[in-house]
Design an enzyme around this catalytic site. Structure first.
Site, PDB file in Angstrom:
ATOM      1  NE  ARG A  52      -3.093   0.333   3.194  1.00 33.94           N
ATOM      2  CZ  ARG A  52      -2.591   0.497   4.428  1.00 33.94           C
ATOM      3  NH1 ARG A  52      -1.912   1.599   4.737  1.00 33.94           N
ATOM      4  NH2 ARG A  52      -2.743  -0.424   5.346  1.00 33.94           N
ATOM      5  CE1 TYR A  82     -14.839  11.915 -17.360  1.00 34.53           C
ATOM      6  CE2 TYR A  82     -13.806  11.931 -15.203  1.00 34.53           C
ATOM      7  CZ  TYR A  82     -14.583  11.307 -16.152  1.00 34.53           C
ATOM      8  OH  TYR A  82     -15.112  10.078 -15.891  1.00 34.53           O
ATOM      9  CG  ASP A 120      -6.790  16.496 -15.900  1.00 31.48           C
ATOM     10  OD1 ASP A 120      -6.026  15.936 -16.707  1.00 31.48           O
ATOM     11  OD2 ASP A 120      -7.837  15.974 -15.472  1.00 31.48           O
ATOM     12  CE  LYS A 172      -9.485   9.002 -19.584  1.00 31.64           C
ATOM     13  NZ  LYS A 172     -10.594   8.114 -19.455  1.00 31.64           N
TER      14      LYS A 172
HETATM   15  C1  PLP Z   1      -9.355  15.052 -18.392  1.00 30.63           C
HETATM   16  C2  PLP Z   1      -9.658  13.880 -17.511  1.00 30.63           C
HETATM   17  N1  PLP Z   1      -9.220  13.879 -16.233  1.00 30.63           N
HETATM   18  C3  PLP Z   1      -9.488  12.852 -15.406  1.00 30.63           C
HETATM   19  C4  PLP Z   1     -10.227  11.757 -15.817  1.00 30.63           C
HETATM   20  C5  PLP Z   1     -10.525  10.641 -14.864  1.00 30.63           C
HETATM   21  O1  PLP Z   1      -9.711   9.560 -15.116  1.00 30.63           O
HETATM   22  P1  PLP Z   1     -10.102   8.038 -14.836  1.00 30.63           P
HETATM   23  O2  PLP Z   1     -11.206   7.670 -15.778  1.00 30.63           O
HETATM   24  O3  PLP Z   1      -8.828   7.305 -15.075  1.00 30.63           O
HETATM   25  O4  PLP Z   1     -10.553   7.962 -13.416  1.00 30.63           O
HETATM   26  C6  PLP Z   1     -10.690  11.709 -17.138  1.00 30.63           C
HETATM   27  C7  PLP Z   1     -11.481  10.572 -17.607  1.00 30.63           C
HETATM   28  O5  PLP Z   1     -12.035  10.561 -18.694  1.00 30.63           O
HETATM   29  C8  PLP Z   1     -10.398  12.800 -18.006  1.00 30.63           C
HETATM   30  O6  PLP Z   1     -10.838  12.830 -19.274  1.00 30.63           O
END
Ligand code: PLP
Length: 392
Positions: free
Chosen positions: A50, A102, A173, A198
């Site tokens: 962990r 998102y 992000d 992604k």
């Molecule tokens: C820009 C962005 N940030 C964060 C996330 C969240 O990631 P996860 O789906 O791996 O939890 C996504 C998911 O589509 C995203 O497009």
């Protein structure tokens, strides 16, 4: 000597590690929950997975090096990363967050963090006067650039200046561009977020998330939190992301090339009222992207002339997949209204420009001609069905 990004994707500088692992070129998967001690106070450096695991640690070092950070933490998902990051804040703190993010991040901020006493102002950071939203209790600015799904581009260095002036954290992000095209820490950000699901993973086969920082104090807090909340990435998934990263550069270049061609094709379609791709000169963020990134990425959003047209595309695509997510080798087309942004209230979606005729596309690495051939077929069939060939 500083290494190039493609080299960083395939090799860590500490070659000693691979010698320790019998020279294995592919980093081993340490599928273990715990670690033996040769005596009291004689830890190998690993005590319990962990807290840390060698495979996860290897991945974290690679991602930290790609983002020019001093530390990266790998999580089970992007949302797990963002959720843990929110533990930096306490009830009464205020955050300025971009209005177009998102959908899962919006849901977390407004439905979970708000319940825990954190206040938010949703601001169009690419065009509004962000500084005028700073209050006495403001602690951070949180942005995506380009945003998901409307591809708004915010000037990272300008946000960093505001953050410095008011002693705020700047959190970016960087999922849409990946470290291959953009490094927010170099532009003054304090924390970079990734959905590793992604581009870093790149194959639509596993989920992961990252927080990267170049600040010792933040790294210390993150290390305390990860051992406490326990949402770190499992060894096998860490290995999958390590393997995915090896081809990050060639995937990014190839999918960007395909995206440029598709954006050009979409622009010629009468049924498409708008193509939003920062690589197009007419995109309002084009010049900022040229300044702060090394590419435009492979995400694009487009508006159809009607909801019916958009739905017909989703029904008809076959090689292009109608699916959520992005950043993999396969081209995906997403319907933000019912998928990624379904939980965002309709009025906010509409304010951000997401309508029932909006589609988002994550362009993959297939042959551009095959992608365009399929789109051509789908568009012509839809025109025939909706207008009997009379209008398009
Ligand atoms: C820009 C962005 N940030 C964060 C996330 C969240 O990631 P996860 O789906 O791996 O939890 C996504 C998911 O589509 C995203 O497009």
């Amino acid at each position: 000597m500083a290494r190039g990004i493609n080299t960083k994707c395939t090799n860590l500088e500490e070659d000693e590690q691979s010698v320790k692992n019998y020279g294995a070129i592919s980093y081993p998967i340490y599928q273990t929950a715990t670690y033996a001690h040769m005596g009291v106070g004689r830890s190998t450096g690993f005590d319990y997975s962990r807290l840390q695991n060698p495979t996860r640690e290897q991945l974290e070092k690679v991602v930290a090096s790609l983002e020019n950070g001093i530390d990266a933490i790998a999580f089970s998902t992007g949302m797990a990363a963002i959720t843990m990051m929110m533990e930096l804040f306490k009830p009464g703190d205020h955050l300025i967050v971009d209005s177009d993010l998102y959908g899962g991040s919006i849901r977390l901020f407004h439905n979970v963090s708000a319940k825990n006493g954190i206040e938010f102002s949703s601001v169009d950071c690419y065009k509004e006067d962000v500084e005028s939203f700073v209050k006495e209790n403001t602690k951070a600015i949180y942005i995506e650039t380009p945003t998901n799904p409307m591809m708004n581009v915010t000037d990272i260095a300008a946000m960093a200046e505001i953050a410095r002036r008011h002693d705020l954290l700047l959190i970016v992000d960087n999922t849409f561009l990946s470290p291959y095209f953009q490094n927010p820490l170099d532009l003054g950000a304090d924390i970079v977020v990734h959905s590793g699901t992604k581009y870093l993973g790149g194959h639509n086969d596993t989920l992961a998330g990252f927080l990267v920082t170049n600040r010792e104090d933040i790294s210390e807090k993150f290390r305390f939190l990860i051992k406490t909340v326990g949402s770190g990435l499992a060894p096998f998934d860490s290995w999958l992301i390590l393997r995915g990263i090896k081809t990050l550069g060639i995937r990014m270049e190839r999918s960007q090339e395909n995206a440029k061609q598709i954006a050009g094709w979409l622009k010629q379609q009468k049924a498409v009222t708008k193509v939003i791709y920062p690589g197009l000169e007419e995109h309002p963020g084009h010049e900022i992207m040229k300044k702060q990134a090394r590419g435009f990425g492979a995400m694009l959003t487009f508006q159809l002339e009607s909801k019916e047209f958009a739905l017909s595309i989703l029904e008809k695509v076959r090689m292009i997949k109608f699916a959520e997510s992005l950043g993999g080798v396969e081209t995906l087309v997403t319907y933000p209204t019912t998928q990624t942004h379904a939980d965002v209230p309709k009025e906010i979606r509409e304010k951000n420009g997401i309508t029932e005729a909006t589609l988002r596309m994550s362009v993959g690495i297939e042959d551009a001609k095959d992608l365009i051939d399929e789109l051509e077929k789908v568009f012509r069939e839809t025109e025939q069905e909706l207008y009997g060939g009379k209008k398009s």
